[in-house]
Design an enzyme around this catalytic site. Structure first.
Site, PDB file in Angstrom:
ATOM      1  N   ARG A 173       0.833  -1.199   0.000  1.00  0.00           N
ATOM      2  CA  ARG A 173       0.000   0.000   0.000  1.00  0.00           C
ATOM      3  C   ARG A 173       0.872   1.254   0.000  1.00  0.00           C
ATOM      4  NH1 ARG A 173      -3.986  -3.233   3.101  1.00  0.00           N
ATOM      5  NH2 ARG A 173      -2.813  -3.018   5.030  1.00  0.00           N
ATOM      6  N   ASP A 196     -15.841  -2.797  -5.554  1.00  0.00           N
ATOM      7  CA  ASP A 196     -15.950  -4.098  -4.900  1.00  0.00           C
ATOM      8  C   ASP A 196     -17.366  -4.600  -5.111  1.00  0.00           C
ATOM      9  OD1 ASP A 196     -14.098  -5.576  -2.494  1.00  0.00           O
ATOM     10  OD2 ASP A 196     -16.217  -6.163  -2.599  1.00  0.00           O
ATOM     11  N   SER A 197     -17.520  -5.904  -5.252  1.00  0.00           N
ATOM     12  CA  SER A 197     -18.852  -6.467  -5.468  1.00  0.00           C
ATOM     13  C   SER A 197     -19.723  -6.365  -4.220  1.00  0.00           C
ATOM     14  CB  SER A 197     -18.748  -7.931  -5.905  1.00  0.00           C
ATOM     15  OG  SER A 197     -18.109  -8.698  -4.898  1.00  0.00           O
ATOM     16  N   ALA A 212     -16.184  -6.929 -10.463  1.00  0.00           N
ATOM     17  CA  ALA A 212     -14.951  -6.389 -11.038  1.00  0.00           C
ATOM     18  C   ALA A 212     -14.846  -6.657 -12.533  1.00  0.00           C
ATOM     19  CB  ALA A 212     -13.742  -6.977 -10.315  1.00  0.00           C
ATOM     20  N   CYS A 256      -3.075 -13.911  -3.788  1.00  0.00           N
ATOM     21  CA  CYS A 256      -2.883 -14.357  -2.402  1.00  0.00           C
ATOM     22  C   CYS A 256      -3.175 -15.848  -2.270  1.00  0.00           C
ATOM     23  CB  CYS A 256      -3.748 -13.550  -1.443  1.00  0.00           C
ATOM     24  SG  CYS A 256      -5.530 -13.742  -1.729  1.00  0.00           S
TER      25      CYS A 256
END
Length: 408
Positions: free
Chosen positions: A226, A264-265, A294, A352
């Protein structure tokens, strides 16, 4: 099935014996014993329960160490390779102190950062245990029955540790423990109660929802990445896909982005993102958000609008059985980003998924780049921060992969 197949050590621990040659990985200190490596897997009538401490021996009878037993592919998670070491309250206190000592070396916590990972499972020689700290609150997550049963001992040790100032310990393992273990875990405070849901990271403030949020409430593993987004954001139009709590968006705004769009969904995630943006930049009109899928958003988005795009999706592959579909998903997602990003744009793209290797992820992104026929260069190869250490004997612990790409 024959009874009394399990013998016990002098101190009363059930003794599980490995097949010949299967001790090699343990002699190299790998902390997992797979069920197929055992000469006999305990059954219900053997008086060995999930979460029990067991001793593990080589085929020649040599005791290798002690670990937590569970039913499944991973039968034992090794806690110690010292046959004489006793796993008790003192053991957990020492391991937690060692984990805190490493964080002290890293300068954590400090005035600028009060959100960090204190225990990273195998990386801190406590397999099956995650502890994240948010100010004066620690959030425990157990990934094995053994750590579930040790939760109160761990909580007491955390609040007793000097220097950390932990006053409350929240247990959040309803979704991380194996469902077949029939443990019926309940999330809740083990010690203390609610103090504050706000923590700082590199001087920026975030609301942490450990009650209802994903994982322990915040993805502390992206802290360094970030910060890198913040350094690249000045003057750019930023698109943060799969934004969750908006961490990348807040850093982009702090870095001087011209505009930031968070997608974001989940409407709940968008609400968390908006709250965190408002916490740091109240009334800032540079930020907009959208609760939308997305892939659909990228499909309908105009080309060249954004010159910094962040792709940080949830794990596409939690198991190797879905690896092929996951890699196709990464290729498809990155191909859309390559198609839409402005010339001279910077793409931050992550995986991830522990089941996806660095090489496989890079190949998926390479394939997407080749499909776009654009010139692409790698600026950075990213991973998890140092408070998510990788046990050198357990390379599987390196789960976060990322690339920063310059797209002409």
């Amino acid at each position: 099935m024959m009874k009394n197949r399990i013998t016990r050590t002098e101190n009363g621990l059930p003794l599980l014996t490995l097949r010949k040659g299967k001790e090699e990985s343990l002699d190299r200190f790998h902390p997992w014993v797979f069920s197929g490596a055992l000469t006999y897997m305990p059954q219900e009538d053997d008086e060995v329960e999930e979460g029990d401490l067991v001793a593990v021996a080589a085929a020649d009878g040599r005791i290798i160490g002690t670990g937590h037993f569970q039913i499944g592919s991973i039968a034992v998670r090794m806690l110690t390779f010292d046959a004489a070491e006793v796993v008790d309250k003192e053991f957990f206190a020492k391991r937690l102190e060692a984990a805190a000592g490493l964080r002290s070396v890293l300068g954590l916590p400090n005035a600028e950062t009060t959100a960090f990972r204190l225990v990273h499972g195998e990386g801190d020689f406590l397999p099956g245990l995650v502890v994240d700290v948010y100010g004066e609150t620690a959030v425990i997550q157990a990934h094995s029955p053994g750590m579930h049963f040790a939760r109160k001992t761990i909580a007491e040790a955390l609040t007793a540790m000097p220097g950390l100032g932990i006053k409350s310990v929240y247990y959040k393992s309803e979704t991380t423990l194996p469902y077949k273990a029939r443990l019926d875990p309940e999330n809740g405070y083990l010690i203390g109660d609610f103090i504050s849901d706000t923590a700082t990271e590199n001087g920026l403030r975030f609301r942490i929802d450990w009650l209802r949020g994903q994982k322990t409430g915040f993805f502390v593993d992206q802290r360094d990445n970030r910060a890198l987004v913040g350094r690249y954001s000045r003057g750019r139009s930023v698109l943060n896909m799969f934004c969750y709590t908006g961490g990348f968006s807040v850093y982009a705004l702090a870095g001087g982005a011209r505009s930031v769009v968070s997608v974001d969904s989940s409407a709940k995630a968008i609400s968390l993102t908006d709250a965190n943006v408002a916490l740091n930049f109240p009334g800032d009109t540079r930020h907009t958000s959208s609760a939308e899928d997305a892939f659909k958003y990228l499909d309908t988005m105009e080309k060249g609008v954004h010159d910094l795009i962040i792709l940080d999706p949830p794990a596409f592959a939690k198991h190797r059985s879905v690896l092929r579909n996951a890699l196709q998903g990464y290729r498809r997602l990155n191909a859309k980003a390559f198609d839409k990003i402005a010339p001279g744009g910077i793409l931050f793209t992550f995986s991830c998924s522990q089941a996806v290797s660095k090489e496989q992820f890079r190949l998926a992104v390479f394939s997407a780049a080749a499909q776009s026929r654009r010139r692409v260069r790698i600026l950075h190869q990213l991973t998890q921060p140092a408070d998510h250490p990788v046990n050198i004997y357990h390379p599987e612990g390196e789960y976060l992969k990322g690339l920063v790409l310059y797209v002409e």
